[in-house]
Write a protein that holds these residues in place. Structure first.
Motif, PDB file in Angstrom:
ATOM      1  N   LYS A  27       6.623 -37.476 -19.008  1.00 18.14           N
ATOM      2  CA  LYS A  27       7.595 -37.954 -18.024  1.00 18.14           C
ATOM      3  C   LYS A  27       8.461 -36.812 -17.516  1.00 18.14           C
ATOM      4  O   LYS A  27       8.725 -35.856 -18.241  1.00 18.14           O
ATOM      5  CB  LYS A  27       8.486 -39.029 -18.651  1.00 18.14           C
ATOM      6  N   PHE A  72      13.591 -38.776 -18.142  1.00 20.71           N
ATOM      7  CA  PHE A  72      14.114 -38.713 -19.509  1.00 20.71           C
ATOM      8  C   PHE A  72      15.633 -38.864 -19.514  1.00 20.71           C
ATOM      9  O   PHE A  72      16.201 -39.603 -20.313  1.00 20.71           O
ATOM     10  CB  PHE A  72      13.712 -37.379 -20.156  1.00 20.71           C
ATOM     11  N   LEU A  73      16.289 -38.142 -18.574  1.00 20.17           N
ATOM     12  CA  LEU A  73      17.751 -38.161 -18.577  1.00 20.17           C
ATOM     13  C   LEU A  73      18.311 -39.505 -18.135  1.00 20.17           C
ATOM     14  O   LEU A  73      19.373 -39.910 -18.584  1.00 20.17           O
ATOM     15  CB  LEU A  73      18.278 -37.049 -17.655  1.00 20.17           C
ATOM     16  N   THR A  74      17.586 -40.193 -17.270  1.00 23.54           N
ATOM     17  CA  THR A  74      18.177 -41.398 -16.687  1.00 23.54           C
ATOM     18  C   THR A  74      17.751 -42.691 -17.371  1.00 23.54           C
ATOM     19  O   THR A  74      18.345 -43.727 -17.114  1.00 23.54           O
ATOM     20  CB  THR A  74      17.820 -41.509 -15.185  1.00 23.54           C
ATOM     21  N   GLU A  75      16.749 -42.649 -18.240  1.00 27.89           N
ATOM     22  CA  GLU A  75      16.219 -43.931 -18.730  1.00 27.89           C
ATOM     23  C   GLU A  75      17.272 -44.740 -19.490  1.00 27.89           C
ATOM     24  O   GLU A  75      17.326 -45.964 -19.336  1.00 27.89           O
ATOM     25  CB  GLU A  75      14.959 -43.740 -19.576  1.00 27.89           C
ATOM     26  N   ALA A  76      18.099 -44.060 -20.291  1.00 29.08           N
ATOM     27  CA  ALA A  76      19.108 -44.814 -21.039  1.00 29.08           C
ATOM     28  C   ALA A  76      20.147 -45.413 -20.096  1.00 29.08           C
ATOM     29  O   ALA A  76      20.548 -46.566 -20.247  1.00 29.08           O
ATOM     30  CB  ALA A  76      19.778 -43.910 -22.071  1.00 29.08           C
ATOM     31  N   HIS A  80      18.407 -48.414 -18.271  1.00 24.27           N
ATOM     32  CA  HIS A  80      18.076 -49.592 -19.084  1.00 24.27           C
ATOM     33  C   HIS A  80      19.302 -50.176 -19.778  1.00 24.27           C
ATOM     34  O   HIS A  80      19.433 -51.388 -19.893  1.00 24.27           O
ATOM     35  CB  HIS A  80      17.007 -49.229 -20.128  1.00 24.27           C
ATOM     36  N   ASN A  81      20.192 -49.283 -20.280  1.00 23.89           N
ATOM     37  CA  ASN A  81      21.311 -49.791 -21.076  1.00 23.89           C
ATOM     38  C   ASN A  81      22.530 -50.105 -20.227  1.00 23.89           C
ATOM     39  O   ASN A  81      23.289 -51.003 -20.537  1.00 23.89           O
ATOM     40  CB  ASN A  81      21.714 -48.773 -22.143  1.00 23.89           C
ATOM     41  N   SER A  97      21.331 -35.031 -22.143  1.00 26.02           N
ATOM     42  CA  SER A  97      20.975 -36.445 -22.282  1.00 26.02           C
ATOM     43  C   SER A  97      21.947 -37.148 -23.230  1.00 26.02           C
ATOM     44  O   SER A  97      22.272 -38.319 -23.034  1.00 26.02           O
ATOM     45  CB  SER A  97      19.540 -36.581 -22.793  1.00 26.02           C
TER      46      SER A  97
END
Lengths: 315, 338
Positions: B109, B114-118, B121-122, B169
């Motif tokens: 990815k 990687f940096l934005t997934e949290a 989603h959260n 991150s």
């Protein structure tokens, strides 16, 4: 990505050319000759035999015959059957759709059942895993020809749910007749894909980057979907590609067992009759299917895993 | 201001089930308290239980390991959190910086993903806003051309840059506590200092607490207010970073201090601690360090020492008073001869 595609297409052409040479040569070297099939039990005179051989161009040296055949194919002419006199394209066309339908049905079964088994085993360690592993290790030992006889005797002869041989009318009838052949080929492949999926998912579950995703508080389902399954896809796609190619080869046996009028059955018949143009065409078709399946799985891999793409700068 | 500690570990013990049905102790009763915004260094050799400590704090222990004792984060018991509470705790409560960013970032990815997934989603942020935040934090950790980096894959950037991405991150989630598990061990020495300096500055600016795990005592002294020296799954010495150089009392701590090359003097030979480090399960009934200790007596090998206050810190050594007296004697006699 574009370069990869071009390279794969070039490889495809080379493979087809080389395999056509090998197939042509091996038919030439094998004992027996097509005119014997034509004459059957009659004993022809030497002159009649020579005339037949001349008509079929069998009296010409191998390189000349191969060259004639190759130029014909490149002009879109697959030749005519030496045995029936029909155009080869017609004989193949009749069976091709059946075989493609059969392979498609098999692979849908394999992907659905194999993936489900593999995922269940990987995500539910303990009893489920043990049960699925036992099932898959048994099923990978059942080759299509064994599965064929078993399925025919149970579901066709004893239960009478599906026809034992031949196909019915229309698409429904064809699908009905292809269920058992598809199952026969799917048994081994399901087990294989199940094992590949289980191991690939297990391996990804243990990866450090999955821990990173978990420790960031991402929901477990999101981690499974976007990290575990996403990264496990590469070996699964490879396996599906290989299995699809292998299924094309398995149709030779299974179509004969269930009397399915497809390419597989045609191949077996034509080899027995030494019908060069037909064998040549169907064999190349199978080789082509093989190569296309592999190339497709490689391309999907490159989409799934950026590390397999050739990128220029690395700064 | 409330005096509630940010993180509190009391008699934290981690046992590892072995394949033959036995169990091995990796962490043997750890007591630690960290106030909000403070930094604590956990220093020790491999096998001393440092990494198990962070894994226990984040509930990321391998399945074979079990933790006993209590871990309290802002007064809440971490072990009893349900799935939702655990996720909330991991998102914004603690942030973990791993040692090896190459393995700990999904290679398939893009860095932006990687940096934005949290965040996405959260926190339910949109893609554009999440990327904008990621870009800003990348710039803060000293990465040039952050917009381009977001579009790159992890294998396209250097290890030092990837560790900064990892730090970014964690900063993006704005946790109250950062756990840094040997964040610079996989990096070049020149980049190490830089990365640690960035981490230290940003942590102070944001008032985040930090547990900094390292085997490099100097690095810990540079960024942490307090340093806990670990040996064989136990803390052997705990004191403030300023006083450690002068007042290190445990023979092991002093051995570590003596085994570093001095920057300002030419040392022909470094003093090494004899023997090899042991894990908690290999230690005998007495002091785990006794077999390697120059001051050990027979009593040290049978009687486990307690962590006792000594010169403003805590030391786990039965002979600390005697050794200290000897040392002051030597020093005075040396001064007399000079």
């Amino acid at each position: 990505m574009g370069r990869l595609l071009v390279r794969r297409l070039g490889g495809l052409a080379t493979t087809l050319l080389l395999s056509s040479l090998v197939i042509f040569g091996s038919l030439y070297l094998a004992p027996g000759s097509p005119e014997n099939v034509l004459f059957g039990n009659r004993m022809p005179t030497a002159a009649a035999r020579a005339a037949a051989r001349h008509r079929l161009h069998l009296d010409q040296p191998l390189p000349v015959r191969y060259w004639d055949w190759l130029t014909g194919v490149l002009h879109g002419d697959l030749g005519t059957s030496m045995v029936t006199g029909q155009p080869v394209a017609d004989r193949i066309g009749a069976g091709l759709s059946t075989t493609v339908l059969l392979v498609a049905m098999t692979m849908v079964l394999v992907v659905v059942v194999g993936l489900a088994m593999g995922l269940a085993a990987a995500l539910l360690p303990g009893r489920v895993d043990a049960a699925v592993s036992t099932l898959t290790s048994v099923s990978v030992t059942v080759p299509p020809f064994v599965a064929s006889t078993l399925l025919i005797s149970v579901f066709a002869v004893r239960m009478g749910w599906f026809p034992a041989s031949g196909l019915g009318e229309g698409l429904g009838g064809r699908i009905d007749g292809l269920v058992l052949p598809a199952c026969a080929m799917a048994v081994l492949s399901c087990g294989f894909l199940g094992r590949v999926t289980r191991n690939a998912v297990r391996e990804q579950l243990e990866r450090e980057h999955v821990q990173t995703a978990l420790v960031r508080g991402l929901p477990r389902l999101v981690v499974l979907r976007t990290h575990v399954l996403r990264n496990a896809l590469a070996p699964i796609v490879t396996a599906v590609g290989l299995l699809t190619a292998g299924t094309f080869a398995s149709t030779l046996v299974v179509e004969s067992a269930f009397a399915v009028p497809g390419i597989g059955q045609l191949t077996i018949q034509s080899v027995a009759q030494k019908d060069f143009p037909v064998v040549q065409a169907v064999a190349l078709l199978l080789v082509g299917a093989f190569v296309v399946c592999n190339a497709a799985s490689d391309l999907v891999q490159a989409v799934v895993d950026p590390r397999l793409r050739e990128t220029g700068s690395t700064s | 201001m409330s005096t509630e500690p940010l993180l509190e570990l009391s008699s934290l013990t981690v046992d590892f089930a072995t394949e033959d049905g036995g169990s091995r102790t990796l962490l043997a009763g750890l007591d630690l308290t960290l106030a909000p915004g403070e930094a604590l260094g956990l220093v020790g050799e491999s096998g001393s239980g440092k990494s198990m400590t962070v894994r226990a704090i984040t509930r990321l222990l391998p399945p074979a390991a079990t933790a006993r004792g209590a871990i309290r984060f802002e007064g809440r018991d971490v072990a009893s959190m349900d799935a939702a509470a655990l996720r909330a705790y991991r998102d914004g409560g603690v942030g973990l910086i791993f040692q090896d960013p190459r393995a700990h970032i999904n290679p398939t990815k893009r860095i932006g993903a990687f940096l934005t997934e949290a965040l996405r989603h959260n926190r339910g942020l949109g893609r554009g806003e999440a990327l904008a935040r990621a870009e800003a934090v990348l710039a803060e950790v000293g990465i040039d051309d952050p917009a381009r980096r977001l579009r790159q894959y992890p294998q396209e950037v250097s290890g030092g840059m990837l560790q900064r991405v990892m730090i970014a991150s964690v900063l993006l989630a704005e946790p109250r506590l950062i756990l840094a598990d040997e964040p610079t061990t996989a990096l070049d020495v020149t980049i190490q200092r830089e990365v640690v300096a960035i981490l230290d500055r940003l942590r102070r600016e944001r008032g985040m607490g930090m547990v900094f795990i390292t085997h490099d005592l100097d690095l810990a002294l540079a960024v942490c207010g307090q340093v806990a020296v670990m040996y064989a799954g136990r803390i052997v010495e705990l004191r403030s970073a300023e006083s450690l150089h002068e007042r290190a009392a445990h023979p092991y701590t002093r051995g570590l201090l003596g085994s570093r090359p001095a920057i300002d003097a030419r040392a022909p030979r470094l003093t090494a601690i004899p023997g090899r480090p042991v894990s908690a399960f290999e230690a005998g009934p007495g002091c785990a360090f006794a077999p390697r200790c120059a001051f050990a007596t027979r009593a040290c090998e049978s009687e486990p020492p307690q962590l006792v206050p000594f010169e403003g810190g805590l030391v786990r050594c039965a002979r600390v008073e005697e050794i200290h007296a000897e040392r002051t004697d030597k020093r005075t006699s040396k001064e007399a001869t000079a």
